[in-house]
Design an enzyme around this catalytic site. Structure first.
Site, PDB file in Angstrom:
ATOM      1  N   LYS A 137     -15.010  -9.404  19.381  1.00 39.01           N
ATOM      2  CA  LYS A 137     -14.158  -9.411  20.583  1.00 39.01           C
ATOM      3  C   LYS A 137     -14.433 -10.673  21.384  1.00 39.01           C
ATOM      4  O   LYS A 137     -15.583 -10.977  21.716  1.00 39.01           O
ATOM      5  CB  LYS A 137     -14.443  -8.178  21.444  1.00 39.01           C
ATOM      6  N   ASP A 151      -6.831   0.949  25.731  1.00 43.02           N
ATOM      7  CA  ASP A 151      -7.606   0.154  26.695  1.00 43.02           C
ATOM      8  C   ASP A 151      -8.203   1.069  27.758  1.00 43.02           C
ATOM      9  O   ASP A 151      -8.170   0.767  28.963  1.00 43.02           O
ATOM     10  CB  ASP A 151      -6.756  -0.944  27.322  1.00 43.02           C
ATOM     11  N   HIS A 189     -12.986   3.555  35.933  1.00 42.23           N
ATOM     12  CA  HIS A 189     -13.827   3.261  37.093  1.00 42.23           C
ATOM     13  C   HIS A 189     -13.769   4.475  38.004  1.00 42.23           C
ATOM     14  O   HIS A 189     -12.775   5.225  37.996  1.00 42.23           O
ATOM     15  CB  HIS A 189     -13.328   2.033  37.854  1.00 42.23           C
ATOM     16  N   ALA A 198     -10.459  -3.785  37.862  1.00 46.82           N
ATOM     17  CA  ALA A 198      -9.265  -3.582  37.042  1.00 46.82           C
ATOM     18  C   ALA A 198      -9.586  -2.637  35.890  1.00 46.82           C
ATOM     19  O   ALA A 198     -10.630  -2.749  35.253  1.00 46.82           O
ATOM     20  CB  ALA A 198      -8.765  -4.914  36.512  1.00 46.82           C
ATOM     21  N   GLY A 199      -8.682  -1.719  35.623  1.00 50.75           N
ATOM     22  CA  GLY A 199      -8.855  -0.803  34.503  1.00 50.75           C
ATOM     23  C   GLY A 199      -8.512   0.621  34.886  1.00 50.75           C
ATOM     24  O   GLY A 199      -8.617   1.014  36.047  1.00 50.75           O
TER      25      GLY A 199
END
Length: 449
Positions: free
Chosen positions: A156, A315, A319, A333-334
Protein backbone atom coordinates in the site's frame (compact mmCIF):
# COMPACT_ATOMS: atom_id res chain seq x y z
CA UNK A 1 -26.91 -44.46 5.53
CA UNK A 2 -23.51 -43.00 4.76
CA UNK A 3 -23.06 -39.23 5.04
CA UNK A 4 -21.63 -37.90 1.79
CA UNK A 5 -21.39 -34.23 2.78
CA UNK A 6 -21.23 -32.07 5.87
CA UNK A 7 -23.65 -29.57 4.29
CA UNK A 8 -25.78 -29.47 1.17
CA UNK A 9 -27.21 -26.12 0.04
CA UNK A 10 -30.22 -26.73 -2.15
CA UNK A 11 -33.00 -24.81 -3.87
CA UNK A 12 -31.25 -21.46 -4.28
CA UNK A 13 -29.94 -19.53 -7.29
CA UNK A 14 -26.17 -19.92 -7.38
CA UNK A 15 -23.73 -17.33 -8.77
CA UNK A 16 -21.54 -20.03 -10.23
CA UNK A 17 -18.10 -20.02 -11.82
CA UNK A 18 -18.37 -21.45 -15.34
CA UNK A 19 -16.41 -24.72 -15.51
CA UNK A 20 -14.58 -23.73 -18.71
CA UNK A 21 -14.02 -20.05 -17.88
CA UNK A 22 -13.61 -19.45 -14.14
CA UNK A 23 -14.19 -15.68 -14.41
CA UNK A 24 -17.46 -16.06 -16.29
CA UNK A 25 -20.25 -16.08 -13.69
CA UNK A 26 -23.58 -17.71 -14.48
CA UNK A 27 -26.75 -17.95 -12.41
CA UNK A 28 -27.98 -21.52 -12.08
CA UNK A 29 -30.31 -23.48 -9.79
CA UNK A 30 -27.87 -26.14 -8.61
CA UNK A 31 -27.02 -27.80 -5.29
CA UNK A 32 -23.70 -27.34 -3.50
CA UNK A 33 -22.10 -30.17 -1.54
CA UNK A 34 -19.59 -29.22 1.16
CA UNK A 35 -17.18 -31.56 2.92
CA UNK A 36 -14.20 -30.83 5.18
CA UNK A 37 -14.35 -27.09 4.53
CA UNK A 38 -14.39 -27.36 0.73
CA UNK A 39 -16.91 -27.22 -2.08
CA UNK A 40 -16.64 -30.80 -3.30
CA UNK A 41 -19.59 -31.19 -5.68
CA UNK A 42 -21.93 -28.91 -7.62
CA UNK A 43 -25.00 -30.23 -9.42
CA UNK A 44 -28.13 -32.17 -8.58
CA UNK A 45 -27.50 -33.75 -5.16
CA UNK A 46 -30.98 -35.01 -4.33
CA UNK A 47 -29.71 -38.59 -4.07
CA UNK A 48 -26.95 -37.65 -1.63
CA UNK A 49 -27.06 -37.22 2.12
CA UNK A 50 -25.59 -34.62 4.43
CA UNK A 51 -25.37 -33.90 8.13
CA UNK A 52 -27.20 -30.66 7.43
CA UNK A 53 -29.28 -29.49 4.46
CA UNK A 54 -29.87 -25.78 3.99
CA UNK A 55 -32.97 -25.06 1.93
CA UNK A 56 -32.32 -21.83 0.05
CA UNK A 57 -35.52 -21.40 -1.93
CA UNK A 58 -35.89 -17.76 -2.92
CA UNK A 59 -32.29 -16.96 -1.93
CA UNK A 60 -29.14 -16.25 -3.92
CA UNK A 61 -25.88 -18.05 -3.18
CA UNK A 62 -22.75 -15.94 -3.75
CA UNK A 63 -19.06 -16.72 -3.35
CA UNK A 64 -17.79 -15.53 0.01
CA UNK A 65 -17.44 -11.75 -0.42
CA UNK A 66 -14.08 -10.08 0.14
CA UNK A 67 -13.60 -6.54 1.45
CA UNK A 68 -10.25 -5.54 -0.01
CA UNK A 69 -9.87 -2.29 1.94
CA UNK A 70 -10.47 -1.97 5.68
CA UNK A 71 -8.79 -0.09 8.50
CA UNK A 72 -9.39 -2.13 11.65
CA UNK A 73 -7.10 0.21 13.67
CA UNK A 74 -5.24 -2.51 15.59
CA UNK A 75 -2.65 -2.01 16.97
CA UNK A 76 -2.58 1.46 18.45
CA UNK A 77 -6.09 2.84 17.95
CA UNK A 78 -8.27 0.17 19.52
CA UNK A 79 -10.64 2.73 21.02
CA UNK A 80 -12.00 3.18 17.46
CA UNK A 81 -11.91 -0.46 16.34
CA UNK A 82 -9.95 -3.68 16.64
CA UNK A 83 -9.66 -6.83 14.57
CA UNK A 84 -12.29 -8.64 16.62
CA UNK A 85 -14.95 -5.93 16.42
CA UNK A 86 -14.14 -4.98 12.83
CA UNK A 87 -14.29 -8.56 11.58
CA UNK A 88 -17.49 -9.18 13.57
CA UNK A 89 -18.97 -6.15 11.82
CA UNK A 90 -17.84 -7.48 8.43
CA UNK A 91 -19.29 -10.95 9.01
CA UNK A 92 -22.66 -9.58 10.11
CA UNK A 93 -22.66 -7.67 6.82
CA UNK A 94 -22.06 -10.81 4.76
CA UNK A 95 -18.28 -10.41 4.28
CA UNK A 96 -16.10 -13.53 4.62
CA UNK A 97 -12.61 -12.04 4.26
CA UNK A 98 -10.79 -8.71 4.52
CA UNK A 99 -7.54 -7.01 3.58
CA UNK A 100 -6.40 -4.69 6.37
CA UNK A 101 -4.43 -1.51 5.66
CA UNK A 102 -1.02 -0.68 7.20
CA UNK A 103 -1.64 2.79 8.70
CA UNK A 104 -1.83 1.55 12.28
CA UNK A 105 0.37 2.51 15.25
CA UNK A 106 3.04 1.38 14.68
CA UNK A 107 2.55 1.17 10.92
CA UNK A 108 2.84 -2.23 9.22
CA UNK A 109 6.17 -1.66 7.49
CA UNK A 110 8.40 -4.49 8.81
CA UNK A 111 8.32 -8.27 9.10
CA UNK A 112 7.80 -7.91 12.84
CA UNK A 113 4.78 -5.60 12.60
CA UNK A 114 3.21 -7.82 9.92
CA UNK A 115 3.67 -10.94 12.05
CA UNK A 116 2.22 -9.13 15.06
CA UNK A 117 -0.98 -8.38 13.12
CA UNK A 118 -1.22 -11.96 11.92
CA UNK A 119 -0.87 -13.26 15.46
CA UNK A 120 -3.58 -10.89 16.67
CA UNK A 121 -5.96 -11.90 13.86
CA UNK A 122 -5.40 -15.64 14.35
CA UNK A 123 -6.79 -15.39 17.87
CA UNK A 124 -9.61 -12.91 17.28
CA UNK A 125 -10.83 -12.59 13.67
CA UNK A 126 -14.33 -13.71 12.72
CA UNK A 127 -13.38 -13.59 9.01
CA UNK A 128 -10.48 -14.75 6.89
CA UNK A 129 -7.76 -12.11 6.73
CA UNK A 130 -4.66 -10.76 5.03
CA UNK A 131 -2.60 -7.61 5.50
CA UNK A 132 -0.99 -4.98 3.31
CA UNK A 133 2.60 -3.97 3.93
CA UNK A 134 2.99 -0.20 3.88
CA UNK A 135 5.53 1.65 1.76
CA UNK A 136 7.58 4.20 3.66
CA UNK A 137 10.75 6.16 2.85
CA UNK A 138 12.63 3.86 5.24
CA UNK A 139 11.60 0.48 3.81
CA UNK A 140 11.63 1.12 0.06
CA UNK A 141 14.61 -1.16 -0.55
CA UNK A 142 13.18 -3.96 1.63
CA UNK A 143 9.70 -3.91 0.08
CA UNK A 144 10.27 -6.69 -2.47
CA UNK A 145 11.16 -9.08 0.36
CA UNK A 146 8.41 -7.84 2.68
CA UNK A 147 5.76 -8.13 -0.04
CA UNK A 148 6.47 -11.82 -0.55
CA UNK A 149 5.36 -12.73 2.97
CA UNK A 150 2.89 -15.60 2.78
CA UNK A 151 -0.17 -13.75 4.10
CA UNK A 152 0.64 -10.30 2.68
CA UNK A 153 -1.94 -9.32 0.04
CA UNK A 154 0.13 -6.49 -1.43
CA UNK A 155 1.90 -3.16 -0.96
CA UNK A 156 0.00 0.00 0.00
CA UNK A 157 1.33 3.41 -1.02
CA UNK A 158 -0.12 6.64 0.35
CA UNK A 159 0.81 9.20 -2.33
CA UNK A 160 -1.17 11.81 -0.40
CA UNK A 161 -1.34 12.22 3.36
CA UNK A 162 -4.41 10.83 5.11
CA UNK A 163 -4.95 9.06 8.46
CA UNK A 164 -1.66 7.96 10.02
CA UNK A 165 1.98 8.72 9.28
CA UNK A 166 2.54 6.73 6.07
CA UNK A 167 3.40 8.87 3.05
CA UNK A 168 5.52 8.24 -0.01
CA UNK A 169 5.15 10.56 -2.97
CA UNK A 170 8.66 11.19 -4.32
CA UNK A 171 8.93 10.07 -7.95
CA UNK A 172 12.35 8.45 -7.46
CA UNK A 173 11.08 6.20 -4.66
CA UNK A 174 7.86 5.34 -6.51
CA UNK A 175 9.93 4.48 -9.56
CA UNK A 176 12.12 2.15 -7.48
CA UNK A 177 9.09 0.32 -6.07
CA UNK A 178 7.45 -0.28 -9.44
CA UNK A 179 10.73 -1.36 -10.96
CA UNK A 180 11.42 -3.94 -8.25
CA UNK A 181 8.04 -5.38 -7.23
CA UNK A 182 6.71 -7.53 -10.05
CA UNK A 183 4.43 -10.11 -8.43
CA UNK A 184 2.36 -8.64 -5.59
CA UNK A 185 -0.31 -5.99 -6.24
CA UNK A 186 0.48 -2.36 -5.43
CA UNK A 187 -2.51 -0.43 -4.07
CA UNK A 188 -2.48 3.36 -4.27
CA UNK A 189 -4.12 6.12 -2.25
CA UNK A 190 -3.97 8.59 -5.13
CA UNK A 191 -3.91 12.25 -4.14
CA UNK A 192 -1.10 14.66 -4.98
CA UNK A 193 0.72 15.66 -1.79
CA UNK A 194 2.13 18.92 -3.10
CA UNK A 195 -1.29 20.13 -4.21
CA UNK A 196 -2.83 19.00 -0.90
CA UNK A 197 -0.32 21.08 1.07
CA UNK A 198 -0.68 24.05 -1.27
CA UNK A 199 -4.48 24.08 -0.99
CA UNK A 200 -4.91 23.24 2.69
CA UNK A 201 -5.24 26.96 3.40
CA UNK A 202 -8.71 26.74 1.82
CA UNK A 203 -9.83 24.57 4.74
CA UNK A 204 -7.76 26.27 7.43
CA UNK A 205 -9.05 29.74 6.55
CA UNK A 206 -12.68 28.54 6.66
CA UNK A 207 -12.95 26.64 9.96
CA UNK A 208 -16.08 24.56 10.33
CA UNK A 209 -16.89 24.60 6.59
CA UNK A 210 -16.78 20.86 5.86
CA UNK A 211 -18.49 21.56 2.50
CA UNK A 212 -15.04 22.77 1.38
CA UNK A 213 -13.48 19.33 1.85
CA UNK A 214 -13.94 18.40 -1.85
CA UNK A 215 -12.72 21.88 -2.80
CA UNK A 216 -9.47 21.52 -0.83
CA UNK A 217 -8.95 17.94 -2.09
CA UNK A 218 -10.19 18.77 -5.57
CA UNK A 219 -10.50 16.55 -8.68
CA UNK A 220 -7.21 17.88 -10.06
CA UNK A 221 -5.46 16.69 -6.88
CA UNK A 222 -6.61 13.14 -7.61
CA UNK A 223 -5.98 13.27 -11.36
CA UNK A 224 -2.39 14.55 -11.07
CA UNK A 225 -1.49 11.68 -8.76
CA UNK A 226 -3.28 9.02 -10.79
CA UNK A 227 -1.61 10.13 -14.04
CA UNK A 228 1.77 10.05 -12.28
CA UNK A 229 1.45 6.49 -10.97
CA UNK A 230 -0.09 5.13 -14.19
CA UNK A 231 2.77 6.57 -16.24
CA UNK A 232 5.25 4.79 -13.95
CA UNK A 233 3.23 1.58 -14.24
CA UNK A 234 3.37 1.84 -18.05
CA UNK A 235 7.13 2.39 -17.87
CA UNK A 236 7.67 -0.95 -16.15
CA UNK A 237 4.72 -2.82 -17.70
CA UNK A 238 3.17 -3.13 -14.26
CA UNK A 239 -0.43 -2.92 -13.08
CA UNK A 240 -1.32 -0.79 -10.06
CA UNK A 241 -4.61 -0.77 -8.16
CA UNK A 242 -6.06 2.72 -7.70
CA UNK A 243 -8.10 2.79 -4.51
CA UNK A 244 -11.34 4.73 -3.89
CA UNK A 245 -11.46 6.58 -7.21
CA UNK A 246 -13.85 9.52 -6.91
CA UNK A 247 -13.66 11.71 -10.01
CA UNK A 248 -15.08 11.82 -13.52
CA UNK A 249 -11.66 12.90 -14.78
CA UNK A 250 -9.95 9.80 -13.38
CA UNK A 251 -12.56 7.44 -14.83
CA UNK A 252 -12.10 9.03 -18.27
CA UNK A 253 -8.31 8.80 -17.99
CA UNK A 254 -8.23 5.25 -16.62
CA UNK A 255 -10.60 3.97 -19.31
CA UNK A 256 -7.67 4.21 -21.74
CA UNK A 257 -5.21 2.41 -19.44
CA UNK A 258 -6.93 -0.79 -18.31
CA UNK A 259 -3.70 -2.70 -18.90
CA UNK A 260 -1.91 -0.49 -16.34
CA UNK A 261 -4.51 -0.03 -13.62
CA UNK A 262 -7.32 -1.75 -11.80
CA UNK A 263 -9.84 0.50 -10.11
CA UNK A 264 -11.74 0.46 -6.82
CA UNK A 265 -14.75 2.53 -5.84
CA UNK A 266 -16.62 2.57 -2.53
CA UNK A 267 -20.34 2.28 -1.73
CA UNK A 268 -20.11 5.67 -0.02
CA UNK A 269 -19.10 7.42 -3.22
CA UNK A 270 -21.79 5.52 -5.14
CA UNK A 271 -24.53 6.36 -2.62
CA UNK A 272 -23.78 9.71 -0.95
CA UNK A 273 -23.49 12.96 -2.88
CA UNK A 274 -22.26 16.49 -2.22
CA UNK A 275 -23.51 18.96 -1.15
CA UNK A 276 -26.43 17.08 0.43
CA UNK A 277 -24.29 14.68 2.47
CA UNK A 278 -22.42 17.56 4.13
CA UNK A 279 -25.72 19.34 4.87
CA UNK A 280 -27.13 16.24 6.59
CA UNK A 281 -24.06 14.64 8.13
CA UNK A 282 -21.47 17.37 8.60
CA UNK A 283 -18.06 15.90 9.39
CA UNK A 284 -19.53 12.38 9.49
CA UNK A 285 -19.43 12.62 5.68
CA UNK A 286 -15.76 13.63 5.66
CA UNK A 287 -13.43 11.09 4.07
CA UNK A 288 -10.38 11.01 1.80
CA UNK A 289 -10.76 11.31 -1.14
CA UNK A 290 -13.98 13.26 -0.56
CA UNK A 291 -17.62 12.60 -1.39
CA UNK A 292 -18.21 14.70 -4.53
CA UNK A 293 -20.96 16.13 -6.70
CA UNK A 294 -23.44 14.35 -8.96
CA UNK A 295 -21.33 14.38 -12.13
CA UNK A 296 -18.58 12.44 -10.39
CA UNK A 297 -20.97 9.86 -8.95
CA UNK A 298 -22.53 9.38 -12.37
CA UNK A 299 -19.05 8.76 -13.80
CA UNK A 300 -18.33 6.11 -11.15
CA UNK A 301 -21.49 4.25 -12.13
CA UNK A 302 -20.49 4.58 -15.78
CA UNK A 303 -17.13 3.06 -14.84
CA UNK A 304 -18.90 0.09 -13.26
CA UNK A 305 -20.99 -0.49 -16.38
CA UNK A 306 -18.04 -0.12 -18.79
CA UNK A 307 -15.69 -2.36 -16.84
CA UNK A 308 -13.22 0.39 -15.87
CA UNK A 309 -14.11 -0.22 -12.22
CA UNK A 310 -12.92 -3.67 -11.21
CA UNK A 311 -13.53 -3.85 -7.45
CA UNK A 312 -15.53 -2.48 -4.55
CA UNK A 313 -13.95 -1.85 -1.17
CA UNK A 314 -15.60 -0.40 1.90
CA UNK A 315 -12.63 1.73 3.02
CA UNK A 316 -13.99 1.01 6.52
CA UNK A 317 -12.19 3.73 8.49
CA UNK A 318 -13.91 4.32 11.84
CA UNK A 319 -13.35 7.19 14.26
CA UNK A 320 -15.18 7.86 17.49
CA UNK A 321 -18.04 10.35 17.45
CA UNK A 322 -16.02 12.56 19.80
CA UNK A 323 -13.21 12.70 17.24
CA UNK A 324 -15.56 13.33 14.34
CA UNK A 325 -17.21 16.20 16.22
CA UNK A 326 -13.98 18.21 16.22
CA UNK A 327 -14.06 21.47 14.28
CA UNK A 328 -13.29 20.98 10.57
CA UNK A 329 -10.56 20.63 9.25
CA UNK A 330 -9.23 19.21 12.53
CA UNK A 331 -11.86 16.46 12.40
CA UNK A 332 -10.47 13.14 11.09
CA UNK A 333 -11.46 11.76 7.69
CA UNK A 334 -13.08 8.35 7.44
CA UNK A 335 -16.28 6.44 8.17
CA UNK A 336 -17.28 2.85 8.99
CA UNK A 337 -18.54 0.81 6.05
CA UNK A 338 -17.74 -2.90 5.98
CA UNK A 339 -21.02 -3.95 7.62
CA UNK A 340 -23.24 -1.81 5.40
CA UNK A 341 -21.43 -2.36 2.08
CA UNK A 342 -23.36 -5.41 0.89
CA UNK A 343 -26.88 -4.26 1.79
CA UNK A 344 -26.23 -0.85 0.19
CA UNK A 345 -25.06 -2.52 -3.01
CA UNK A 346 -27.96 -5.02 -3.00
CA UNK A 347 -30.26 -2.02 -2.70
CA UNK A 348 -28.60 -0.65 -5.86
CA UNK A 349 -29.15 -4.06 -7.51
CA UNK A 350 -32.85 -3.76 -6.71
CA UNK A 351 -32.82 -0.25 -8.17
CA UNK A 352 -31.39 -1.75 -11.40
CA UNK A 353 -28.15 0.22 -11.15
CA UNK A 354 -26.13 -2.98 -11.52
CA UNK A 355 -26.75 -6.71 -11.74
CA UNK A 356 -26.09 -9.26 -9.03
CA UNK A 357 -23.61 -10.90 -11.39
CA UNK A 358 -21.66 -7.62 -11.71
CA UNK A 359 -21.72 -7.16 -7.93
CA UNK A 360 -20.34 -10.68 -7.52
CA UNK A 361 -17.51 -9.82 -9.89
CA UNK A 362 -16.67 -6.65 -7.97
CA UNK A 363 -16.71 -8.23 -4.49
CA UNK A 364 -15.47 -11.77 -5.09
CA UNK A 365 -14.36 -12.78 -8.57
CA UNK A 366 -12.07 -9.83 -9.30
CA UNK A 367 -10.41 -9.79 -5.86
CA UNK A 368 -9.62 -13.48 -6.47
CA UNK A 369 -8.40 -12.75 -9.98
CA UNK A 370 -6.25 -9.68 -9.44
CA UNK A 371 -4.85 -10.52 -6.01
CA UNK A 372 -4.25 -14.19 -6.89
CA UNK A 373 -6.08 -15.41 -3.79
CA UNK A 374 -5.77 -19.14 -3.35
CA UNK A 375 -9.13 -20.97 -3.59
CA UNK A 376 -11.37 -18.07 -2.54
CA UNK A 377 -13.73 -15.81 -4.47
CA UNK A 378 -15.45 -18.37 -6.71
CA UNK A 379 -18.11 -21.04 -6.24
CA UNK A 380 -16.16 -23.84 -7.83
CA UNK A 381 -15.35 -27.43 -6.93
CA UNK A 382 -12.13 -27.59 -4.93
CA UNK A 383 -12.49 -24.05 -3.57
CA UNK A 384 -12.92 -23.20 0.10
CA UNK A 385 -16.53 -23.26 1.25
CA UNK A 386 -16.73 -19.53 1.93
CA UNK A 387 -20.25 -18.58 0.86
CA UNK A 388 -22.52 -15.55 1.32
CA UNK A 389 -26.29 -16.15 1.10
CA UNK A 390 -28.55 -13.17 0.41
CA UNK A 391 -32.25 -12.44 0.27
CA UNK A 392 -32.77 -9.90 -2.50
CA UNK A 393 -36.33 -9.17 -1.34
CA UNK A 394 -35.66 -8.61 2.34
CA UNK A 395 -36.32 -5.00 3.35
CA UNK A 396 -35.31 -3.34 6.62
CA UNK A 397 -33.53 -0.35 8.12
CA UNK A 398 -29.88 -0.06 9.05
CA UNK A 399 -30.13 0.44 12.82
CA UNK A 400 -27.65 1.35 15.51
CA UNK A 401 -28.59 -1.87 17.33
CA UNK A 402 -27.41 -3.95 14.37
CA UNK A 403 -24.07 -2.17 13.97
CA UNK A 404 -21.08 -3.92 15.57
CA UNK A 405 -18.26 -1.44 14.99
CA UNK A 406 -16.72 0.04 18.12
CA UNK A 407 -17.31 3.53 16.76
CA UNK A 408 -21.08 2.92 17.11
CA UNK A 409 -22.31 5.07 14.22
CA UNK A 410 -22.90 4.93 10.47
CA UNK A 411 -23.66 7.61 7.88
CA UNK A 412 -26.39 5.23 6.69
CA UNK A 413 -28.14 4.82 10.04
CA UNK A 414 -31.95 4.61 9.60
CA UNK A 415 -31.65 4.16 5.83
CA UNK A 416 -34.01 1.48 4.54
CA UNK A 417 -32.47 -0.94 2.08
CA UNK A 418 -33.80 -3.89 0.09
CA UNK A 419 -31.50 -6.91 -0.09
CA UNK A 420 -29.71 -8.36 2.94
CA UNK A 421 -27.27 -11.13 3.85
CA UNK A 422 -29.04 -13.91 5.76
CA UNK A 423 -26.31 -16.51 6.23
CA UNK A 424 -22.56 -16.99 5.82
CA UNK A 425 -20.48 -20.14 5.56
CA UNK A 426 -16.83 -19.73 6.49
CA UNK A 427 -14.39 -22.56 5.87
CA UNK A 428 -17.28 -24.98 5.57
CA UNK A 429 -19.00 -24.03 8.83
CA UNK A 430 -21.92 -21.77 9.58
CA UNK A 431 -20.56 -18.47 10.84
CA UNK A 432 -23.64 -16.21 10.63
CA UNK A 433 -27.38 -16.96 10.44
CA UNK A 434 -30.07 -14.25 10.60
CA UNK A 435 -27.90 -11.62 12.34
CA UNK A 436 -26.48 -14.11 14.84
CA UNK A 437 -22.79 -15.02 14.81
CA UNK A 438 -22.05 -18.67 15.41
CA UNK A 439 -18.89 -18.93 17.47
CA UNK A 440 -16.14 -19.51 18.07
CA UNK A 441 -14.50 -17.21 15.51
CA UNK A 442 -13.31 -19.19 12.49
CA UNK A 443 -11.12 -16.75 10.54
CA UNK A 444 -7.99 -18.07 8.84
CA UNK A 445 -5.04 -16.33 7.18
CA UNK A 446 -5.45 -16.10 3.42
CA UNK A 447 -2.75 -17.31 1.05
CA UNK A 448 -1.80 -16.05 -2.40
CA UNK A 449 -0.53 -17.80 -5.50
Amino acid sequence: MNTHFDIIITGGTVLLSHPKNPYNIVEESVDIGILNGQITKIGSLSSFYAKHTFKAKGLHILPGLIDTQVHFREPGMEHKENIESGSRSALLGGITAFFDMPNTTPPTVTTETLEDKLNRAESSSWCDFAFFIGASPDNVHNLPTLAHAKHCCGVKIFMGSSTGSLLLHETEKLDHILQNISTKPIAIHSEDEERLRERKKIALSNPGKVHLHPVWRDPECALISTKKIINLAKKYNRKVHILHVTTEEEIQFLSAYKESGTVEVTPQHLTLMAPDCYDRLGTLAQMNPPIREERHQAALWKGIHSGVVTMLGSDHAPHSLEEKEKHYPHSPAGMPGTQTMLTLMLDHVNDKKLSLKRLTELLAVNPHRYYNIEKQGLIREGFKANITIVDLKKKRKITKEWLASKCNWSPFENKETTGWPVAVLLNGQWAMREDELIGPSKGQAMTFL
